[in-house]
Write an enzyme that holds these catalytic residues in place. Sequence first.
Site, mmCIF file in Angstrom:
data_model
loop_
_atom_site.group_PDB
_atom_site.id
_atom_site.type_symbol
_atom_site.label_atom_id
_atom_site.label_comp_id
_atom_site.label_asym_id
_atom_site.label_seq_id
_atom_site.Cartn_x
_atom_site.Cartn_y
_atom_site.Cartn_z
ATOM 1 N N CYS A 73 78.851 -57.802 75.647
ATOM 2 C CA CYS A 73 79.652 -56.711 74.789
ATOM 3 C C CYS A 73 80.108 -55.557 75.273
ATOM 4 O O CYS A 73 79.305 -54.716 75.900
ATOM 5 C CB CYS A 73 78.502 -56.571 73.378
ATOM 6 S SG CYS A 73 79.069 -55.289 72.514
ATOM 7 N N CYS A 79 75.870 -48.835 71.454
ATOM 8 C CA CYS A 79 75.411 -49.393 70.258
ATOM 9 C C CYS A 79 73.939 -49.287 70.364
ATOM 10 O O CYS A 79 73.285 -48.503 69.564
ATOM 11 C CB CYS A 79 75.739 -50.707 70.026
ATOM 12 S SG CYS A 79 74.699 -51.605 68.780
ATOM 13 N N CYS A 82 71.236 -53.878 71.566
ATOM 14 C CA CYS A 82 70.809 -54.877 72.723
ATOM 15 C C CYS A 82 70.449 -53.998 74.077
ATOM 16 O O CYS A 82 71.181 -54.031 74.922
ATOM 17 C CB CYS A 82 72.370 -55.758 73.111
ATOM 18 S SG CYS A 82 72.633 -56.843 71.751
ATOM 19 N N CYS A 165 80.193 -58.388 66.495
ATOM 20 C CA CYS A 165 78.815 -58.188 67.117
ATOM 21 C C CYS A 165 78.456 -59.432 67.838
ATOM 22 O O CYS A 165 78.603 -60.531 67.446
ATOM 23 C CB CYS A 165 77.794 -57.533 66.111
ATOM 24 S SG CYS A 165 76.141 -58.090 67.012
ATOM 25 N N GLN A 288 63.847 -64.575 58.054
ATOM 26 C CA GLN A 288 63.792 -64.340 59.562
ATOM 27 C C GLN A 288 65.207 -64.771 59.858
ATOM 28 O O GLN A 288 65.874 -65.176 59.421
ATOM 29 C CB GLN A 288 63.052 -65.329 60.145
ATOM 30 C CG GLN A 288 61.457 -65.230 59.959
ATOM 31 C CD GLN A 288 60.542 -64.094 60.778
ATOM 32 O OE1 GLN A 288 61.290 -63.628 61.694
ATOM 33 N NE2 GLN A 288 59.692 -64.233 60.383
ATOM 34 N N TYR A 317 51.940 -61.125 53.076
ATOM 35 C CA TYR A 317 53.262 -60.589 53.406
ATOM 36 C C TYR A 317 54.262 -61.956 53.483
ATOM 37 O O TYR A 317 54.683 -62.328 54.384
ATOM 38 C CB TYR A 317 53.158 -59.818 54.625
ATOM 39 C CG TYR A 317 52.164 -58.989 54.812
ATOM 40 C CD1 TYR A 317 52.333 -57.591 54.557
ATOM 41 C CD2 TYR A 317 50.637 -59.130 55.213
ATOM 42 C CE1 TYR A 317 51.409 -56.438 54.601
ATOM 43 C CE2 TYR A 317 50.005 -58.269 55.402
ATOM 44 C CZ TYR A 317 50.333 -56.953 55.117
ATOM 45 O OH TYR A 317 49.199 -55.889 55.013
ATOM 46 N N GLU A 338 53.286 -61.041 48.284
ATOM 47 C CA GLU A 338 54.690 -60.239 48.722
ATOM 48 C C GLU A 338 54.563 -58.839 47.795
ATOM 49 O O GLU A 338 54.791 -59.099 46.568
ATOM 50 C CB GLU A 338 55.532 -61.382 48.908
ATOM 51 C CG GLU A 338 56.900 -60.617 48.654
ATOM 52 C CD GLU A 338 57.307 -59.851 50.284
ATOM 53 O OE1 GLU A 338 56.977 -60.194 51.451
ATOM 54 O OE2 GLU A 338 57.910 -58.709 50.064
ATOM 55 N N ASP A 395 51.687 -61.820 58.225
ATOM 56 C CA ASP A 395 53.133 -61.784 58.822
ATOM 57 C C ASP A 395 53.409 -60.413 58.333
ATOM 58 O O ASP A 395 54.392 -60.252 57.536
ATOM 59 C CB ASP A 395 53.873 -62.775 58.370
ATOM 60 C CG ASP A 395 55.093 -62.773 59.119
ATOM 61 O OD1 ASP A 395 55.393 -62.005 60.203
ATOM 62 O OD2 ASP A 395 56.161 -63.624 58.928
ATOM 63 N N CYS A 422 55.850 -58.897 64.456
ATOM 64 C CA CYS A 422 56.879 -58.611 65.082
ATOM 65 C C CYS A 422 56.842 -57.275 65.838
ATOM 66 O O CYS A 422 57.797 -56.597 66.289
ATOM 67 C CB CYS A 422 57.918 -58.491 63.914
ATOM 68 S SG CYS A 422 57.564 -57.179 62.732
HETATM 69 N N1 SAH Z 1 56.601 -64.260 56.191
HETATM 70 C C1 SAH Z 1 57.763 -64.110 55.689
HETATM 71 C C2 SAH Z 1 58.035 -62.620 55.571
HETATM 72 C C3 SAH Z 1 57.526 -61.637 57.027
HETATM 73 S S1 SAH Z 1 58.392 -59.999 56.559
HETATM 74 C C4 SAH Z 1 58.782 -64.529 56.455
HETATM 75 O O1 SAH Z 1 58.508 -65.093 57.760
HETATM 76 O O2 SAH Z 1 59.795 -64.733 56.174
HETATM 77 C C5 SAH Z 1 57.027 -59.142 55.867
HETATM 78 C C6 SAH Z 1 57.129 -59.166 54.619
HETATM 79 O O3 SAH Z 1 56.161 -58.176 54.005
HETATM 80 C C7 SAH Z 1 58.426 -58.658 53.893
HETATM 81 O O4 SAH Z 1 58.880 -59.753 53.177
HETATM 82 C C8 SAH Z 1 58.029 -57.517 53.208
HETATM 83 O O5 SAH Z 1 58.785 -57.372 52.083
HETATM 84 C C9 SAH Z 1 56.644 -57.584 52.771
HETATM 85 N N2 SAH Z 1 55.653 -56.504 52.681
HETATM 86 C C10 SAH Z 1 55.938 -55.215 53.209
HETATM 87 N N3 SAH Z 1 54.922 -54.329 52.924
HETATM 88 C C11 SAH Z 1 54.024 -55.147 52.411
HETATM 89 C C12 SAH Z 1 52.717 -54.864 51.710
HETATM 90 N N4 SAH Z 1 52.130 -53.847 51.765
HETATM 91 N N5 SAH Z 1 52.198 -56.040 51.056
HETATM 92 C C13 SAH Z 1 52.721 -57.102 50.827
HETATM 93 N N6 SAH Z 1 53.960 -57.541 51.601
HETATM 94 C C14 SAH Z 1 54.535 -56.402 52.285
#
Ligand code: SAH
Length: 474
Positions: A73, A79, A82, A165, A288, A317, A338, A395, A422
Amino acid sequence: MEYKKNDIIVIKIEDMGTDGEGIGKIGGFPFFVKDAVIGDTVEAKVTKVKKSYGYARLEKVLTPSSFRVTPKCRFHRQCGGCQLQTLSYEKQLEFKQNKVRNHLMRIGGFSEAEIDRVTEPIFGMEERFHYRNKAQFPIGTDKEGNTVAGFYAGRTHNIIANTDCALGAPENKEILEAVLSYMKEYHVKAYDETTGEGLIRHVLIRKGFASGELMVCLVINGQKLPAADKLVSLLRKIENMTSVSYSINEKNTNVIMGETIVPLWGGASIRDTIGDVTFFISPLSFYQVNPVQTKKLYGLAVEYAGLTGKETVWDLYCGIGTISLFMARSAKQVYGVEIVPQAIEDAKANAALNHIDNAAFFVGKAEEVLPAFYEKKSREGAEDAMLHPDVIVVDPPRKGCDEKCLATMLKMRPERIVYVSCDSATLARDLKILCAGGYELKRVRAVDQFPQTVHVESVCLLSKLHSDHHIEVE
Ligand code: SAH
């Protein structure tokens, strides 16, 4: 020697920082050089000098590194999305592997020998461009007064026009051109964040890679979209267009999406399939961005969870229930938590769509839902599997888990904890707490969800230390 801003230096780059910048030293004085690659010798311009280090920007590559590759790119420097586009892919993977290792050692307090023992090789990706299923393009006005879609020039809010992009879906360009032509024809103005005037702020585009389905959601600074039917008829011409909506965001903030979604045409969500689970995804739900690597990521999470069909699992999460539903196939019962209500609606619909009836979902913050639930059940004297699950999966977003959430997990004492992360810095911080609370780090594996960028996803398995090792917390 003293350095000052705008000095030109010649420097050999011998290391890389966590943001992908090159690091070199002149007479022992380190410089962080943006856009220089490890192994390069470059001419750079000093941008800032601190007491014991300085920052500089690449001016000219004098001797290119053997790891330097031609970027795809032409905007990659402006940007900044990347950070590693000029680094060979093999070296990108090595950089990410080292980033996770270093965080686990420096922040997590693990020894090098421990990390060597538990680390498995990073999962790389075949297709290193056009892997993203989601894009959020800002709309604005360029210096000549044209309405443009593009990206913010690194760390600023100046928009540089680019509808193509290198990480995004090929359809993005056609969609953005349709939006821009609608705006021109019907005199719909781009939002200007300095004055707070104008209507169109961002265009969110999502694509289900497995289904091909496309979603477009315009983020607007107003309650209504003029000539919406005209926009819809332009967008409908694009093959596989499935959902068109707008989101109202009248606040002057950096948050992109507003809280309300107004449907214009088609379904409220699109579908995608990962492995053998199909998901509904709506505009406000997290999903994701790289479905090919996500399959590897979730596969790893399931493997680490060690499911035999008898287990009770909490998935904290959980987003739209992706990991929960993957796990439900081989567990007895899964509970997802969530914070985003729309995501939980999607999660419930996804369970039904896949005929999965052993997954239940709760809306709220993990650090509130889990402790409240734990206290209540403990007061009742319950001794059920929900209170003492076999596996807890987390997560969290980049900021990691809240301490209250970690403390409750330690009280629940599952056999195994699977941590999907992440951000390896917050991962390391949280693992330190969990290990101090009676868990042992067993396996760590990074997955490259974001080729060309410095970001890295990782999955860790922790297992409970049994009584002779047990360390009391509290
Ligand atoms: N496991 C899922 C989402 C992971 S991303 C997947 O792989 O698709 C993290 C997620 O945590 C998001 O959906 C976000 O909205 C949520 N989140 C953020 N803060 C939070 C909290 N304090 N308690 C519960 N969920 C939360």
